[in-house]
Design an enzyme around this catalytic site. Structure first.
Site, PDB file in Angstrom:
ATOM      1  N   PHE A   1      19.793 -29.593  -1.859  1.00 27.38           N
ATOM      2  CA  PHE A   1      18.893 -29.171  -0.793  1.00 27.38           C
ATOM      3  C   PHE A   1      17.480 -28.995  -1.324  1.00 27.38           C
ATOM      4  CE2 PHE A   1      20.403 -25.192  -2.586  1.00 27.38           C
ATOM      5  CZ  PHE A   1      19.302 -24.356  -2.571  1.00 27.38           C
ATOM      6  N   CYS A   2      16.517 -29.097  -0.395  1.00 31.39           N
ATOM      7  CA  CYS A   2      15.100 -28.944  -0.704  1.00 31.39           C
ATOM      8  C   CYS A   2      14.403 -28.542   0.587  1.00 31.39           C
ATOM      9  CB  CYS A   2      14.535 -30.238  -1.285  1.00 31.39           C
ATOM     10  SG  CYS A   2      14.813 -31.675  -0.222  1.00 31.39           S
ATOM     11  N   THR A   3      13.092 -28.520   0.600  1.00 36.91           N
ATOM     12  CA  THR A   3      12.372 -27.978   1.752  1.00 36.91           C
ATOM     13  C   THR A   3      12.635 -28.766   3.027  1.00 36.91           C
ATOM     14  OG1 THR A   3      10.634 -27.230   0.251  1.00 36.91           O
ATOM     15  CG2 THR A   3      10.127 -27.240   2.612  1.00 36.91           C
TER      16      THR A   3
ATOM     17  N   CYS B   1      15.976 -33.805  -1.967  1.00 37.42           N
ATOM     18  CA  CYS B   1      17.438 -33.726  -2.067  1.00 37.42           C
ATOM     19  C   CYS B   1      18.090 -35.040  -1.693  1.00 37.42           C
ATOM     20  CB  CYS B   1      17.993 -32.565  -1.248  1.00 37.42           C
ATOM     21  SG  CYS B   1      17.169 -32.218   0.305  1.00 37.42           S
TER      22      CYS B   1
END
Length: 244
Positions: A182-184, A189
């Protein structure tokens, strides 16, 4: 009610006319009174825009009229003030730099898990196959310090180009587990999940990233806020500026 609509979006899609597209997008955005940043690379587009709602949504709809960007989806949030100082359109080698040219997301995405499904997995403590779920934060260390999923793995990378090396060093820790990167907003991701799968890890990407999680699930299993790269600094799980 806040009057400035903020959107973020990215799409891996082949772009061969970046220079001319840059000029057209900069002109359209400026005429619409928008501010923010658009990144263009051969592998795709990444954008962060803010302005009056009708202008922002109109710009996005015009962009989707180009078949290359028809699948572009946005994540929305609101603010009382314009969080960007100017309108920039930049040409980049990659829309998120990994320095790993074999990773070509436009050729095929890694499997994604929807926020609602992931929420159920985290609630029950395993995925639908009974495997342990590992939440892997692919962001830079300073971003993680603003907030992350409870129990998430954080390799303390300082820039995304360090991710492949960190993945190799920790490869054994991921065996036999379902890894959700996951990322922003989803862009880092997505590349991370493709890379992990190429090394044999059962990796998925969180659909829509953290901002998509906030939009659909709220703050469940999340601690803190989410850093964003504009003057708002960070957003709460309610998608509001942390200092509002």
């Amino acid at each position: 009610m806040p009057s400035v609509l903020n959107v973020s979006a990215y799409l891996f899609t082949r772009i061969d006319d970046r220079a001319s597209l840059r000029a057209r997008l900069r002109e359209r955005a400026t005429e619409a009174g928008l501010k923010g940043t658009i990144l263009l690379a051969e592998e795709g587009i990444n954008l962060f825009l803010a302005g009056p709602a009708a202008a922002v949504r109109g710009f996005v709809e015009d962009l989707r009229a180009d078949e290359r960007f028809a699948a572009l989806t946005t994540k929305e949030s609101w603010s009382d003030a314009q969080p960007f100082g100017r309108m920039l359109v930049k040409l980049k080698r990659e829309i998120i730099r990994m320095d790993h040219p074999a990773i070509r997301p436009e050729a095929g995405r890694a499997p994604a898990v929807a926020p609602a499904t992931l929420r159920r997995w985290l609630d029950q403590g395993h995925d639908d196959a009974g495997r342990e779920v590992v939440m892997l934060d692919t962001r830079n260390a300073f971003e993680v310090d603003y907030g992350t999923f409870a129990g998430a793995v954080d390799w303390r990378i300082e820039r995304f180009t360090e991710f492949p090396g960190a993945a190799a060093a920790h490869r054994g820790d991921l065996d036999g587990k379902t890894v959700v990167s996951f990322c922003t907003g989803g862009i880092r991701c997505e590349k991370a999940a493709i890379h992990l799968r190429e090394t044999g890890v059962e990796a998925l990407q969180l659909e829509g990233g953290i901002l998509g999680w906030f939009e659909h699930v709220g703050g469940a299993h999340w601690n803190g806020d989410c850093f964003v790269f504009d003057e708002r600094e960070a957003l709460t799980p309610e998608l509001e500026p942390r200092h509002a």
